[in-house]
Write a protein that holds these residues in place. Structure first.
Motif, PDB file in Angstrom:
ATOM      1  N   ARG A 394       0.608  -1.322   0.152  1.00  0.00           N
ATOM      2  CA  ARG A 394       0.075  -0.112   0.033  1.00  0.00           C
ATOM      3  C   ARG A 394       1.018   1.562   0.149  1.00  0.00           C
ATOM      4  NH1 ARG A 394      -3.844  -3.471   3.144  1.00  0.00           N
ATOM      5  NH2 ARG A 394      -5.857  -3.042   1.271  1.00  0.00           N
ATOM      6  N   HIS A 395       2.166   1.241   0.706  1.00  0.00           N
ATOM      7  CA  HIS A 395       3.270   2.149   1.115  1.00  0.00           C
ATOM      8  C   HIS A 395       3.941   2.829  -0.929  1.00  0.00           C
ATOM      9  CE1 HIS A 395       6.989   4.925   1.482  1.00  0.00           C
ATOM     10  NE2 HIS A 395       5.683   5.225   2.330  1.00  0.00           N
ATOM     11  N   ALA A 396       3.873   1.365  -1.539  1.00  0.00           N
ATOM     12  CA  ALA A 396       4.095   1.454  -2.677  1.00  0.00           C
ATOM     13  C   ALA A 396       2.886   2.428  -3.438  1.00  0.00           C
ATOM     14  CB  ALA A 396       4.873   0.692  -3.308  1.00  0.00           C
ATOM     15  N   MET A 397       1.727   1.804  -2.945  1.00  0.00           N
ATOM     16  CA  MET A 397       0.768   2.233  -4.330  1.00  0.00           C
ATOM     17  C   MET A 397       0.601   3.473  -3.739  1.00  0.00           C
ATOM     18  SD  MET A 397      -1.285  -1.070  -3.911  1.00  0.00           S
ATOM     19  CE  MET A 397      -2.932  -0.771  -5.373  1.00  0.00           C
ATOM     20  N   GLY A 398       1.253   4.300  -3.378  1.00  0.00           N
ATOM     21  CA  GLY A 398       0.737   5.496  -2.049  1.00  0.00           C
ATOM     22  C   GLY A 398      -0.772   5.461  -2.340  1.00  0.00           C
ATOM     23  N   THR A 399      -1.313   4.861  -1.312  1.00  0.00           N
ATOM     24  CA  THR A 399      -2.586   5.523  -0.592  1.00  0.00           C
ATOM     25  C   THR A 399      -2.439   5.398   0.453  1.00  0.00           C
ATOM     26  OG1 THR A 399      -2.566   2.348  -1.229  1.00  0.00           O
ATOM     27  CG2 THR A 399      -4.111   4.376  -2.708  1.00  0.00           C
ATOM     28  N   LEU A 400      -1.262   5.441   0.781  1.00  0.00           N
ATOM     29  CA  LEU A 400      -1.781   6.055   2.185  1.00  0.00           C
ATOM     30  C   LEU A 400      -1.529   7.162   3.080  1.00  0.00           C
ATOM     31  CD1 LEU A 400       0.857   2.585   3.697  1.00  0.00           C
ATOM     32  CD2 LEU A 400      -1.761   2.521   4.036  1.00  0.00           C
ATOM     33  N   GLY A 401      -1.339   7.656   4.503  1.00  0.00           N
ATOM     34  CA  GLY A 401      -1.192   8.684   4.672  1.00  0.00           C
ATOM     35  C   GLY A 401      -2.285   9.984   4.516  1.00  0.00           C
ATOM     36  N   ASP A 402      -1.859  10.910   4.808  1.00  0.00           N
ATOM     37  CA  ASP A 402      -2.671  12.138   4.304  1.00  0.00           C
ATOM     38  C   ASP A 402      -2.607  12.710   2.957  1.00  0.00           C
ATOM     39  OD1 ASP A 402      -4.227  14.547   5.201  1.00  0.00           O
ATOM     40  OD2 ASP A 402      -2.832  15.240   5.506  1.00  0.00           O
ATOM     41  N   ARG A 403      -3.660  11.945   2.178  1.00  0.00           N
ATOM     42  CA  ARG A 403      -3.437  12.370   1.228  1.00  0.00           C
ATOM     43  C   ARG A 403      -3.993  13.180   0.698  1.00  0.00           C
ATOM     44  NH1 ARG A 403      -5.703   7.638  -1.967  1.00  0.00           N
ATOM     45  NH2 ARG A 403      -6.476   6.667   0.249  1.00  0.00           N
ATOM     46  N   PRO A 404      -4.097  13.919  -0.167  1.00  0.00           N
ATOM     47  CA  PRO A 404      -4.569  16.386  -0.823  1.00  0.00           C
ATOM     48  C   PRO A 404      -5.766  15.158  -1.826  1.00  0.00           C
ATOM     49  CG  PRO A 404      -2.405  15.467  -1.399  1.00  0.00           C
ATOM     50  CD  PRO A 404      -2.359  14.310  -0.629  1.00  0.00           C
ATOM     51  N   ARG A 405      -6.860  15.760  -2.253  1.00  0.00           N
ATOM     52  CA  ARG A 405      -8.262  15.410  -1.913  1.00  0.00           C
ATOM     53  C   ARG A 405      -7.912  14.810  -3.586  1.00  0.00           C
ATOM     54  NH1 ARG A 405     -10.106  20.154  -0.572  1.00  0.00           N
ATOM     55  NH2 ARG A 405     -10.010  21.319  -2.458  1.00  0.00           N
ATOM     56  N   LEU A 406      -6.917  15.118  -4.899  1.00  0.00           N
ATOM     57  CA  LEU A 406      -6.341  14.681  -5.808  1.00  0.00           C
ATOM     58  C   LEU A 406      -6.051  13.446  -5.897  1.00  0.00           C
ATOM     59  CD1 LEU A 406      -4.783  17.708  -8.098  1.00  0.00           C
ATOM     60  CD2 LEU A 406      -7.368  16.847  -8.013  1.00  0.00           C
ATOM     61  N   ALA A 407      -5.393  13.224  -5.541  1.00  0.00           N
ATOM     62  CA  ALA A 407      -4.233  11.504  -4.768  1.00  0.00           C
ATOM     63  C   ALA A 407      -5.309  11.002  -4.119  1.00  0.00           C
ATOM     64  CB  ALA A 407      -3.659  11.672  -3.683  1.00  0.00           C
ATOM     65  N   ARG A 408      -6.771  11.104  -4.275  1.00  0.00           N
ATOM     66  CA  ARG A 408      -7.904  10.028  -3.596  1.00  0.00           C
ATOM     67  C   ARG A 408      -8.772  10.033  -5.000  1.00  0.00           C
ATOM     68  NH1 ARG A 408      -9.984  13.334   1.440  1.00  0.00           N
ATOM     69  NH2 ARG A 408      -8.318  13.952   1.825  1.00  0.00           N
ATOM     70  N   GLY A 409      -8.583  11.046  -5.628  1.00  0.00           N
ATOM     71  CA  GLY A 409      -9.060  10.765  -7.205  1.00  0.00           C
ATOM     72  C   GLY A 409     -10.248  11.855  -6.931  1.00  0.00           C
ATOM     73  N   GLN A 410      -9.877  12.769  -6.049  1.00  0.00           N
ATOM     74  CA  GLN A 410     -11.309  13.927  -6.164  1.00  0.00           C
ATOM     75  C   GLN A 410     -11.168  14.903  -7.011  1.00  0.00           C
ATOM     76  OE1 GLN A 410     -11.977  14.309  -1.431  1.00  0.00           O
ATOM     77  NE2 GLN A 410     -12.831  12.002  -1.776  1.00  0.00           N
ATOM     78  N   PRO A 411     -11.933  15.697  -7.628  1.00  0.00           N
ATOM     79  CA  PRO A 411     -11.529  16.885  -7.891  1.00  0.00           C
ATOM     80  C   PRO A 411     -11.056  18.584  -7.137  1.00  0.00           C
ATOM     81  CG  PRO A 411     -13.686  16.624  -8.571  1.00  0.00           C
ATOM     82  CD  PRO A 411     -13.650  15.450  -7.414  1.00  0.00           C
ATOM     83  N   LEU A 412     -10.075  19.312  -6.959  1.00  0.00           N
ATOM     84  CA  LEU A 412     -10.240  19.767  -6.098  1.00  0.00           C
ATOM     85  C   LEU A 412     -11.003  20.614  -6.015  1.00  0.00           C
ATOM     86  CD1 LEU A 412      -7.212  21.339  -8.456  1.00  0.00           C
ATOM     87  CD2 LEU A 412      -7.184  20.415  -6.197  1.00  0.00           C
TER      88      LEU A 412
END
Ligand SMILES: Cc1cc2nc3c(=O)[nH]c(=O)nc-3n(C[C@H](O)[C@H](O)[C@H](O)COP(=O)(O)OP(=O)(O)OC[C@H]3O[C@@H](n4cnc5c(N)ncnc54)[C@H](O)[C@@H]3O)c2cc1C
Length: 412
Positions: A394-412
């Motif tokens: 999951r770390h290598a996939m970049g789906t952990l931690g305090d993710r910005p909206r865009l990194a959760r697939g949401q628009p800005l």
């Protein structure tokens, strides 16, 4: 709607981005897509940057980075030329122990990431930029200096033109002239290794499997591309690399075959060979007055884990969110408080990956027997501890931690 105080009457843009590489263009497109007035400046000819021969690299785009492209609506323009990574196999020289990441271990069909040619990403970004009337690409032009004050930043171009803006983002690469003129120091060292990059056609399908083979000179990565092709990132001693790069085609192919093994059947190198000197760099600060460093201007890491661009994409996602939210409140996007929040949000991720990739490179690029034993035991332990393995995946996939909206697939 009330006039926007963050974009003063005298300003030419709200945001000036130095550098139209992948990082700078992604930032420009994300912010302009959210309504900001953006100018992107680069000394290179856009037509040259879009040529297939500009950059032989492919990038392993983590799943979390794909979500950023989703968030700005660009993934459909990339998807057809992105090969999903289903499995990653890490092997240590001739040791029988190896680490195996399988996307199915996480349940569901989500791939670990994608292999995409940098030219595909660049083309998608430039095409989107052309459709955004509030994004202006000034190229070929170089930013010569930036004068920052409490009220704004004035960017001086090489032709004498001045651009007034609220904020300047330095996405001007690892030598970052803007980082240097802002007197931001950087810790850096060279690895004495060169990354040789080439494309290989093979007889058998790769099945979406990425292979990283640790050899004494450094990792040899085989990354699945669309069709029966793979991209190789071959880390070699810097003094040996020029000789390998100059080999006649048949001899270069023989060197590759010796490192590939037979799992993909007959292989043939196709197209040019590329060489990148490998280095580590960490800027001491990511911000100065009205200036934010993004991508390689802020941090360069060893490509051993294919994460450099992924960190840059997370920089962009974080900075774009902070800027856009500040602007929605009618506040100054270049304010110190925004820049401090950006630095706090991004530094740990980049520092951790610098330490991990540096450590992995040191651990695996040597043949000292006790170190070999320790790393093989380590690989085997990770393999036998499913929860730890899932966490690392999951770390290598970049789906952990305090993710910005865009990194959760949401628009800005
Ligand atoms: C061999 C190798 C393999 C890699 N593989 C992967 C991978 O699999 N996955 C991954 O995530 N990352 C990978 N990376 C890292 C990735 O390629 C980089 O992080 C990424 O390309 C950096 O992009 P950038 O836009 O920050 O910098 P650059 O591409 O260097 O862009 C900087 C731009 O700034 C411009 N510029 C310079 N000076 C000025 C100025 N004064 N004014 C305006 N503009 C200026 C330049 O012309 C340039 O266009 C790899 C790196 C290497 C070397």
């Amino acid at each position: 709607m009330a006039p926007d105080p963050s974009f003063g009457m005298a300003d030419d843009a709200e945001l000036v981005v130095a550098g139209a590489g992948l990082t700078g263009m992604l930032l420009g497109v994300a912010c302009a897509g959210a309504g900001l007035e953006v100018v992107v400046v680069d000394p290179q000819e856009p037509a040259a940057m879009l040529m297939p021969g500009f950059d032989g690299r492919t990038s392993a785009i983590a799943y979390g980075s794909r979500l950023v492209f989703d968030g700005i609506g660009l993934w459909p323009d990339i998807a057809a030329e992105a090969e999903p990574i289903r499995e990653i196999r890490v092997a240590d020289d001739n040791s029988p122990l190896f680490l195996h990441y399988d996307s199915r271990d996480l349940g569901g069909e989500t791939p670990l990431g994608y292999i995409v040619e940098n030219r595909v990403l660049r083309r998608a970004l430039y095409e989107r930029a052309r459709t955004l009337p509030n994004l202006q690409l000034l190229a070929p032009h170089r930013i010569a200096a930036v004068e920052a004050s409490a009220t704004g930043a004035v960017t001086l171009l090489d032709d004498g033109e001045r651009l007034r803006a609220r904020l300047v983002a330095a996405a001007d690469g690892k030598e970052s002239p803007l980082r240097q003129t802002a007197a931001i120091r950087a810790i850096e060292w060279r690895y004495g290794q060169t990354g040789i990059v080439a494309t290989v056609a093979h007889a058998r399908p790769h099945g979406g499997i990425a292979v990283e083979h640790f050899l004494p000179a450094g990792p040899f990565a085989i990354l699945p591309m669309t069709g029966n092709r793979s991209s190789i990132v071959w880390t070699e001693h810097a003094d040996l690399a020029p000789r390998l790069l100059a080999l006649p085609e048949a001899e270069f192919a023989a060197e590759l075959r010796a490192r590939f093994g037979g799992f993909l059947g007959e292989i043939e190198p196709v197209g040019p060979r590329w060489a990148y000197p490998l280095a580590l760099l960490q800027a001491e600060r990511y911000v100065a007055r009205r200036l934010a460093l993004v991508g390689e201007a802020a941090h360069v890491i060893h490509p051993i884990a294919g994460q450099g661009l992924n960190i840059a994409i997370r920089d962009v996602a974080a900075l774009a969110e902070l800027i856009v939210d500040q602007r929605r409140l009618g506040l100054d996007i270049g304010d110190d408080s925004v820049l401090e929040r950006y630095q706090r949000w991004r530094r740990t991720d980049a520092l951790v990956l610098a330490a991990v990739t540096d450590g992995l490179n040191r651990l695996f690029s040597n043949t000292i027997p006790p170190i070999r034993l320790a790393r093989d035991v380590g690989l085997a332990m990770v393999h036998r501890l499913p929860p730890l393995k899932r966490l690392l995946m999951r770390h290598a996939m970049g789906t952990l931690g305090d993710r910005p909206r865009l990194a959760r697939g949401q628009p800005l």
